[in-house]
Design an enzyme around this catalytic site. Sequence first.
Site, PDB file in Angstrom:
ATOM      1  N   SER A 104       0.860  -1.185   0.000  1.00  0.00           N
ATOM      2  CA  SER A 104       0.000   0.000   0.000  1.00  0.00           C
ATOM      3  C   SER A 104       0.894   1.231   0.000  1.00  0.00           C
ATOM      4  O   SER A 104       1.548   1.538   0.998  1.00  0.00           O
ATOM      5  CB  SER A 104      -0.906   0.007   1.235  1.00  0.00           C
ATOM      6  OG  SER A 104      -1.826  -1.046   1.172  1.00  0.00           O
ATOM      7  N   LYS A 179      -7.326   1.809  -2.429  1.00  0.00           N
ATOM      8  CA  LYS A 179      -6.816   1.356  -1.129  1.00  0.00           C
ATOM      9  C   LYS A 179      -6.787   2.515  -0.130  1.00  0.00           C
ATOM     10  O   LYS A 179      -7.117   2.338   1.058  1.00  0.00           O
ATOM     11  CB  LYS A 179      -5.419   0.751  -1.291  1.00  0.00           C
ATOM     12  CG  LYS A 179      -4.726   0.360   0.022  1.00  0.00           C
ATOM     13  CD  LYS A 179      -5.511  -0.700   0.790  1.00  0.00           C
ATOM     14  CE  LYS A 179      -4.968  -0.863   2.201  1.00  0.00           C
ATOM     15  NZ  LYS A 179      -4.315  -2.114   2.469  1.00  0.00           N
TER      16      LYS A 179
END
Length: 301
Positions: A104, A179
Amino acid sequence: MSDNLPGKLPNVAWIGLGIMGSPMAENLIKAGYPVTGYTLEQDKLDRLAAAGGTAAGSIAEAVRDADVVITMVPASPQVEAVAYGPDGILENARPGTLLIDMSSITPGTSIDLAKAAADKGIRVLDAPVSGGEAGAVEAVLSIMVGGEQADFDEARPIFEALGKTIVLCGPHGSGQTVKAANQLIVAVNIQACAEAVVFLEKSGVDLEAALEVLNGGLAGSTVLTRKKDNFLNRDFRPGFRIDLHHKDMGIVTDAARAVGAALPAAALVAQLVAALRAQGDGGLDHSALLRGVERLSGAEV
């Protein structure tokens, strides 16, 4: 993967074997993929080998014969460290390799990586995940992907060994943007649950009963289902560390500023996450936002 024999699964190199990476790599091994891994901790390499994978001594060694390279590291600087430079993925993977970054990171880092990789004939997908350690272990992760449709289609069998909800969200960087939105929703949700827990306890209500009935109605959520026992038992062993959620809240607030989106609740919770980290709780699970609410409410924690 045209050089593969019919029916032969592609060789996978896995870089980064942490809380998420280790069980994910093991799920690929269980699905029959040959996995060669590299990470900085010897015990994680030993774990991979015990699960049937192959431990490599360097990134270059791991990716040399790979058809697919998957990275799962904490943040943008680590992605750049493993991808670039003479010892990195781009210099050592073969042209035609598919690089799937499941970390991420900032959308910009993903876009830059895709451009740099294209110069080497390497295709890239950004494919961050949601579901935490439990989702990784159970292979039920949500996987949000950015990149080309053809590359996504090629990667789908791998994704299906790792997760349950798998969606191509748009071009390079789109997976990271989704995300970031995910992390915003999760953090605000955990904060709301934490405030409810403190309110309920101070009111003398049976907390377990209250959370059960709340989770059966509109207030119910995957966050509450996954974190209910953390709240009840004050068990903050990390499934997803506050340090990493702090990083993610920085990503979402920066990205929102860049596109002109006002996120007032996200900004507040980002500060509460930062405060928790400053108080020394960065290594705890993000359900430890409860500790922050308890401190604000006068408790010694």
